[in-house]
Design a protein around this motif. Structure first.
Motif, mmCIF file in Angstrom:
data_model
loop_
_atom_site.group_PDB
_atom_site.id
_atom_site.type_symbol
_atom_site.label_atom_id
_atom_site.label_comp_id
_atom_site.label_asym_id
_atom_site.label_seq_id
_atom_site.Cartn_x
_atom_site.Cartn_y
_atom_site.Cartn_z
ATOM 1 N N GLU A 95 36.792 34.392 93.180
ATOM 2 C CA GLU A 95 35.347 34.610 93.226
ATOM 3 C C GLU A 95 34.913 35.692 92.242
ATOM 4 O O GLU A 95 33.867 35.573 91.591
ATOM 5 N N HIS A 96 35.717 36.740 92.096
ATOM 6 C CA HIS A 96 35.439 37.755 91.069
ATOM 7 C C HIS A 96 35.382 37.100 89.690
ATOM 8 O O HIS A 96 34.479 37.393 88.893
ATOM 9 N N ALA A 97 36.365 36.242 89.381
ATOM 10 C CA ALA A 97 36.418 35.596 88.073
ATOM 11 C C ALA A 97 35.188 34.721 87.852
ATOM 12 O O ALA A 97 34.585 34.732 86.769
ATOM 13 N N GLU A 98 34.820 33.968 88.856
ATOM 14 C CA GLU A 98 33.653 33.087 88.719
ATOM 15 C C GLU A 98 32.362 33.885 88.586
ATOM 16 O O GLU A 98 31.475 33.519 87.800
ATOM 17 N N HIS A 99 32.250 34.996 89.313
ATOM 18 C CA HIS A 99 31.069 35.844 89.194
ATOM 19 C C HIS A 99 30.983 36.459 87.795
ATOM 20 O O HIS A 99 29.892 36.571 87.223
ATOM 21 N N ALA A 100 32.131 36.870 87.250
ATOM 22 C CA ALA A 100 32.141 37.452 85.905
ATOM 23 C C ALA A 100 31.696 36.429 84.868
ATOM 24 O O ALA A 100 30.969 36.756 83.925
ATOM 25 N N ASP A 101 32.112 35.179 85.045
ATOM 26 C CA ASP A 101 31.663 34.126 84.132
ATOM 27 C C ASP A 101 30.154 33.927 84.245
ATOM 28 O O ASP A 101 29.452 33.778 83.238
ATOM 29 N N ALA A 102 29.658 33.911 85.472
ATOM 30 C CA ALA A 102 28.228 33.687 85.682
ATOM 31 C C ALA A 102 27.385 34.813 85.086
ATOM 32 O O ALA A 102 26.255 34.598 84.643
ATOM 33 N N ALA A 103 27.965 36.033 85.066
ATOM 34 C CA ALA A 103 27.243 37.189 84.525
ATOM 35 C C ALA A 103 27.202 37.182 83.004
ATOM 36 O O ALA A 103 26.411 37.911 82.397
ATOM 37 N N ALA A 104 28.053 36.397 82.385
ATOM 38 C CA ALA A 104 28.088 36.284 80.915
ATOM 39 C C ALA A 104 28.010 34.800 80.572
ATOM 40 O O ALA A 104 29.042 34.134 80.471
ATOM 41 N N PRO A 105 26.823 34.248 80.454
ATOM 42 C CA PRO A 105 26.650 32.799 80.322
ATOM 43 C C PRO A 105 27.471 32.169 79.195
ATOM 44 O O PRO A 105 27.852 31.003 79.280
ATOM 45 N N GLU A 106 27.746 32.953 78.161
ATOM 46 C CA GLU A 106 28.517 32.382 77.049
ATOM 47 C C GLU A 106 29.945 32.024 77.451
ATOM 48 O O GLU A 106 30.642 31.287 76.735
ATOM 49 N N THR A 107 30.426 32.541 78.597
ATOM 50 C CA THR A 107 31.797 32.238 79.030
ATOM 51 C C THR A 107 31.856 31.076 80.020
ATOM 52 O O THR A 107 32.948 30.604 80.329
ATOM 53 N N ILE A 108 30.716 30.641 80.532
ATOM 54 C CA ILE A 108 30.713 29.598 81.558
ATOM 55 C C ILE A 108 31.340 28.317 81.009
ATOM 56 O O ILE A 108 30.980 27.843 79.924
ATOM 57 N N GLY A 109 32.269 27.786 81.775
ATOM 58 C CA GLY A 109 32.891 26.523 81.391
ATOM 59 C C GLY A 109 34.070 26.639 80.453
ATOM 60 O O GLY A 109 34.771 25.655 80.219
ATOM 61 N N ARG A 110 34.318 27.838 79.939
ATOM 62 C CA ARG A 110 35.459 27.972 79.034
ATOM 63 C C ARG A 110 36.765 27.934 79.800
ATOM 64 O O ARG A 110 37.776 27.451 79.295
ATOM 65 N N ALA A 111 36.765 28.499 80.992
ATOM 66 C CA ALA A 111 37.965 28.496 81.833
ATOM 67 C C ALA A 111 37.572 27.997 83.208
ATOM 68 O O ALA A 111 36.400 28.009 83.583
ATOM 69 N N GLU A 112 38.563 27.559 83.968
ATOM 70 C CA GLU A 112 38.332 27.200 85.360
ATOM 71 C C GLU A 112 39.301 27.994 86.221
ATOM 72 O O GLU A 112 40.368 28.411 85.768
ATOM 73 N N TYR A 113 38.920 28.199 87.464
ATOM 74 C CA TYR A 113 39.688 29.063 88.357
ATOM 75 C C TYR A 113 39.938 28.347 89.675
ATOM 76 O O TYR A 113 39.062 27.656 90.200
ATOM 77 N N ARG A 114 41.130 28.544 90.215
ATOM 78 C CA ARG A 114 41.492 27.928 91.484
ATOM 79 C C ARG A 114 42.326 28.884 92.322
ATOM 80 O O ARG A 114 43.170 29.598 91.788
ATOM 81 N N ARG A 115 42.092 28.845 93.631
ATOM 82 C CA ARG A 115 42.998 29.564 94.533
ATOM 83 C C ARG A 115 44.205 28.675 94.767
ATOM 84 O O ARG A 115 44.092 27.545 95.222
#
Length: 245
Positions: free
Chosen positions: A85-105
């Motif tokens: 969730e930290h990783a996904e929030h960090a991506d959302a806070a920097a729109p240019e990074t959205i979709g570049r990586a994906e995260y899974r538990r």
């Protein structure tokens, strides 16, 4: 099989309480000082073009986002849902990074889960920084086996772990008259014990998993914290490049 529940709970608690901003966690150094240096060492071995990369133990995704600019697909996996969730929030806070990586538990010693990821991605490269030395002893060989599964025939793994010498340094910092450095303190408070793997054990684990040690070396692992006199804390570490030659 899954990671010992005590450790799973320790990591979940750690990441639930960790600040959101990049660099607030002890090992969350900027990629130029971490994954960037590691990728330069691994690059000569990444000859199988087009393979995806798995950032195993991705935490808040700082290194994952960097790696996602350099591989066609990057998947960050972590034991802790709070870390994801930290990783996904960090991506959302920097729109240019959205979709570049994906995260899974994903529990990296969950054999069925790892095999499912392998079936989805095929052969993959694996980047793992400082995960083995924070595992319970019984979990270390299954973790090496999981990496062997993910690499397949063509993938290469870059593994960096704290050296034995780091243990006394960390204990010295913990027992400092002024107390542990502020970013190291939460690690100990959550019962996470770093630097508990012998130097000789790391290559032996991967050899036992059927992987060849293609190259190895030493370099400092640079943290985000500082000693009381203002010196940035650097810990001795050893790195390996593993795969089937």
């Amino acid at each position: 099989m899954s990671v010992t529940s005590r450790y799973k709970e320790a990591w979940e608690g750690f990441w639930r309480e960790a600040p959101e901003e990049q660099g607030a966690v002890f090992w969350d150094s900027e990629p130029a000082l971490t994954a960037g240096l590691h990728l330069a060492l691994a690059e000569p071995y990444l000859t199988a073009a087009g393979l995806p990369l798995i950032d195993l133990g991705c935490g808040n995704g700082t290194q994952t986002r960097f790696l996602a600019d350099r591989f066609p697909r990057v998947v960050g996996i972590d034991l802790s849902q709070a870390a994801v969730e930290h990783a996904e929030h960090a991506d959302a806070a920097a729109p240019e990074t959205i979709g570049r990586a994906e995260y899974r538990r994903l529990d990296a010693i969950d054999k069925a889960g790892i095999e499912a990821l392998r079936d989805e991605l095929g052969d993959a490269h694996v980047y793992m920084r400082g995960v083995l030395h924070q595992c319970e002893p019984a979990d270390r060989r299954p973790l090496a086996d999981s990496i062997a599964t993910l690499l397949g025939a063509r993938g290469r793994g870059f593994v960096v772990e704290l050296a034995e010498q780091a243990g006394p340094i960390l204990m010295g910092l913990a027992k400092s008259p002024t107390g542990p450095p502020p970013k190291l303190l939460p690690v100990f408070q959550h019962g996470i014990a770093p630097a508990e793997v012998s130097d000789a054990a790391v290559p032996d684990l991967f050899s036992a998993a059927g992987l060849d040690i293609l190259e190895s070396g030493e370099m400092p692992l640079i943290t985000t914290d500082y000693t009381a006199d203002g010196k940035r804390i650097e810990l001795p570490s050893k790195w390996l490049i593993v795969g089937r030659s």
